[in-house]
Design an enzyme around this catalytic site. Structure first.
Site, PDB file in Angstrom:
ATOM      1  N   ASP A 134     -53.489  40.402 -36.021  1.00 28.50           N
ATOM      2  CA  ASP A 134     -54.742  39.811 -36.504  1.00 28.50           C
ATOM      3  C   ASP A 134     -55.162  38.505 -35.831  1.00 28.50           C
ATOM      4  O   ASP A 134     -56.252  38.406 -35.295  1.00 28.50           O
ATOM      5  CB  ASP A 134     -54.641  39.571 -38.019  1.00 28.50           C
ATOM      6  CG  ASP A 134     -54.295  40.838 -38.790  1.00 28.50           C
ATOM      7  OD1 ASP A 134     -53.954  41.859 -38.160  1.00 28.50           O
ATOM      8  OD2 ASP A 134     -54.371  40.806 -40.024  1.00 28.50           O
ATOM      9  N   GLU A 139     -41.755  39.812 -43.624  1.00 30.10           N
ATOM     10  CA  GLU A 139     -42.896  40.294 -42.830  1.00 30.10           C
ATOM     11  C   GLU A 139     -42.739  39.898 -41.355  1.00 30.10           C
ATOM     12  O   GLU A 139     -42.982  40.681 -40.453  1.00 30.10           O
ATOM     13  CB  GLU A 139     -44.186  39.707 -43.409  1.00 30.10           C
ATOM     14  CG  GLU A 139     -45.452  40.268 -42.782  1.00 30.10           C
ATOM     15  CD  GLU A 139     -46.719  39.717 -43.428  1.00 30.10           C
ATOM     16  OE1 GLU A 139     -46.616  38.760 -44.233  1.00 30.10           O
ATOM     17  OE2 GLU A 139     -47.804  40.238 -43.129  1.00 30.10           O
TER      18      GLU A 139
END
Ligand code: GLC
Length: 415
Positions: free
Chosen positions: A161, A388
Site C-alpha cells: 500500500d 503482520e
C-alpha cells in the site's frame, strides 16, 4: 505448542466458516492475495478447507471476470472503507479494485500436492475458467494498449500500500476529506501505518472510481494514478505460467496463455535498469521509471524473467541489503533516505514476500541467499510469532497480531 501447532491455531482462529480473515481486528473480511497464501497454508492442514478458501474468493468475481481485493462476506462495522463507501452494488458486496494475482499459483500448488485426487480434479476444473476470466480481464482492462504488462490504478492494488515507490505518482492525486475516523489506527500505533495524507489520497481515488461506476475502460484512461508495478506483473507472469501448467494437466488449450507469457517475457525488459542492475516500476502517466529500490524489485526472480546475469545483479543487491539489516527482506533498501523500519511497506519485512523471493533465489541457484531468507524468516517467527510485519533490525513484531498469511508461510516452510 510448537510453531506448526500455533500456526494451525492461528488459521483456525481467523477462519470464518468458508473464508479466512487476515487478522481479526484489523481486517475482518477476505482479501484477495491473502486468500492465495492462506489457501496454501490450509493445504497443509485440510485440502477441502484450502479449496474452499479459493472458492470463497471467487464468490466476489464480477460477471466481466474482475476479482475484487476485498469480499465483504458479512457486514462488520470495524473496517474503513467498508461496503458503504465502495458502493459496488454487487452480491456479495466487494471493493472495486484488485490485488496481485496469486490464485492461479495457489491452485496449481494445491492441485499438485493433493492426496484427494478426485476433489482436486473437480476443484481445478471449476476454478480454471474463473482464473482464465480474471487474467483476460487484467489484460483487457489494464493493458488495453497491448504492451504485455498491466497497470495498477491504486496503490492498494500493489498489495504494498504505502510503498515509497508510490510517493511521486500518488502526489499527483488530490487528497479527499476523511469522512470518518480511520479504524486501522485504533488497532495499531499510527507510526506503523500509512500517514493521514496518504489515506486522503487513497480515498480520493476510491471516490473517483466509484463516480465512474468502476467502468474499466474509463478507469484506465482517467485515473490520476497509473503505474506498471514490477511486483504485480511478476506475480501475474508466474500465475500465467502456473495456469498454463494447470491447462496441460487438465487437457485444455494453452495458446492464449502462451501469448501472454511470450509477450510478458519480452516486456519485462522495459522494467530493467541496466545502470542500477535492478528492476523498477514505471510511472505510466509521467512515462518514467520510479527509481526506488523496494523488495518488489526481487520478485521477477520468482517469475523467472531475468537472465542469469541480471539475476546475479539482483542477488548482489540483496546481499548488500543483508549486510545492512539483521533480517531479510526489508520492503525498502535500508540505505534509502525514506527507509522507515517500523512503517508498513516502507522498511519492515513481510513473510509472504520472503516466501516468493526465496523461491526465486532457489530457482536461480542462489542457494546460500535463499537459505538466509528462510532462516531469517524462521528467526522472526520464533522471536515474534505471527505478526503482520517485522522490524528488519530488531525482529520486533509489528502491525496486526495473529496474522493469517504469516501463519500460512510458517506452515508452508516448516511443517
Ligand atoms: C494491507 C496490506 C495488503 C493486505 C491487506 C490484508 O492492506 O498492505 O497487502 O492484503 O492488508 O492483509
Amino acid at each position: 505448542m510448537n510453531l506448526v501447532e500455533e500456526a494451525i491455531e492461528t488459521l483456525k482462529a481467523n477462519g470464518r466458516g468458508d473464508f479466512t480473515v487476515p487478522s481479526a481486528d484489523l481486517y475482518p473480511y477476505q482479501w484477495l492475495w491473502d486468500a492465495g497464501f492462506i489457501a496454501l497454508g490450509w493445504g497443509q492442514v485440510s485440502e477441502g478447507r484450502a479449496w474452499q478458501e479459493l472458492f470463497s474468493a471467487f464468490k466476489g468475481q464480477w460477471p466481466d471476470g474482475f476479482l475484487p481485493h476485498i469480499v465483504f462476506h458479512r457486514p462488520d462495522p470495524n473496517y474503513f472503507p467498508g461496503p458503504d463507501v465502495w458502493q459496488t452494488h454487487t452480491v456479495p458486496p466487494t471493493s472495486g479494485i484488485t490485488q496481485p494475482p496469486v490464485l492461479a499459483t495457489a491452485t496449481l500448488i494445491l492441485y499438485r500436492q493433493a492426496r484427494d485426487r478426485e476433489l482436486a480434479r473437480n476443484a481445478a476444473e471449476e476454478l480454471f475458467p474463473k482464473l482464465m476470466a480474471y487474467h483476460r480481464w487484467l489484460y483487457r482492462a489494464r493493458d488495453p494498449e497491448g504492451t504485455g504488462l498491466v497497470s495498477i490504478l491504486h496503490p492498494w492494488e500493489s498489495g504494498m500500500d504505502n510503498s515509497a515507490a508510490w510517493d511521486e505518482p500518488l502526489g499527483r492525486v488530490l487528497p479527499a476529506e476523511l469522512p470518518a475516523r480511520r479504524k486501522d489506527t485504533s488497532h495499531v500505533h499510527s507510526s506503523e501505518r500509512p500517514s493521514d495524507d496518504e489515506y486522503r489520497r487513497y480515498l480520493s481515488l476510491v471516490v473517483r472510481f466509484r463516480d465512474l461506476r468502476y467502468d474499466p475502460s474509463r478507469l484506465y484512461f482517467e485515473s490520476p494514478f497509473r503505474v506498471v508495478d514490477v511486483g504485480f506483473n511478476a506475480l501475474l507472469h508466474q500465475a500465467n505460467q502456473d495456469l498454463r501448467a494447470l491447462a496441460i494437466e487438465l487437457g485444455k488449450p494453452t495458446e492464449e496463455l502462451d501469448g501472454w507469457i511470450r509477450q510478458g517475457t519480452q516486456a519485462f525488459g522495459r522494467l530493467w535498469d541496466d545502470g542500477e542492475g535492478l528492476y523498477f516500476s514505471l510511472d505510466a502517466i509521467a512515462g518514467s521509471p520510479i527509481r526506488v529500490p523496494t523488495s518488489a524489485a526481487f520478485l521477477p526472480l520468482y517469475a523467472g524473467t531475468p537472465d542469469t546475469t541480471a539475476a546475479q545483479h539482483l542477488a548482489f543487491h540483496l546481499e548488500a541489503w543483508g549486510r545492512a539489516v539483521n533480517f531479510l527482506v526489508p520492503s525498502l533498501a535500508p540505505n534509502h533516505p525514506r527507509f522507515d523500519p517500523r512503517r508498513y511497506w516502507r522498511g519492515p519485512v513481510w513473510l509472504n514476500v520472503n516466501w516468493m523471493i526465496e523461491q526465486g533465489l532457489t530457482r536461480y541457484g542462489h542457494l546460500e541467499l535463499a537459505r538466509r531468507v528462510r532462516e531469517d524468516t524462521l528467526r522472526l517467527l520464533a522471536a515474534s510469532g505471527f505478526r503482520e510485519y517485522y522490524h528488519p533490525q530488531t525482529g520486533e513484531g509489528l502491525g496486526g497480531r495473529g496474522f493469517a498469511w504469516s501463519a500460512a508461510v510458517a506452515l508452508l516452510w516448516f511443517s
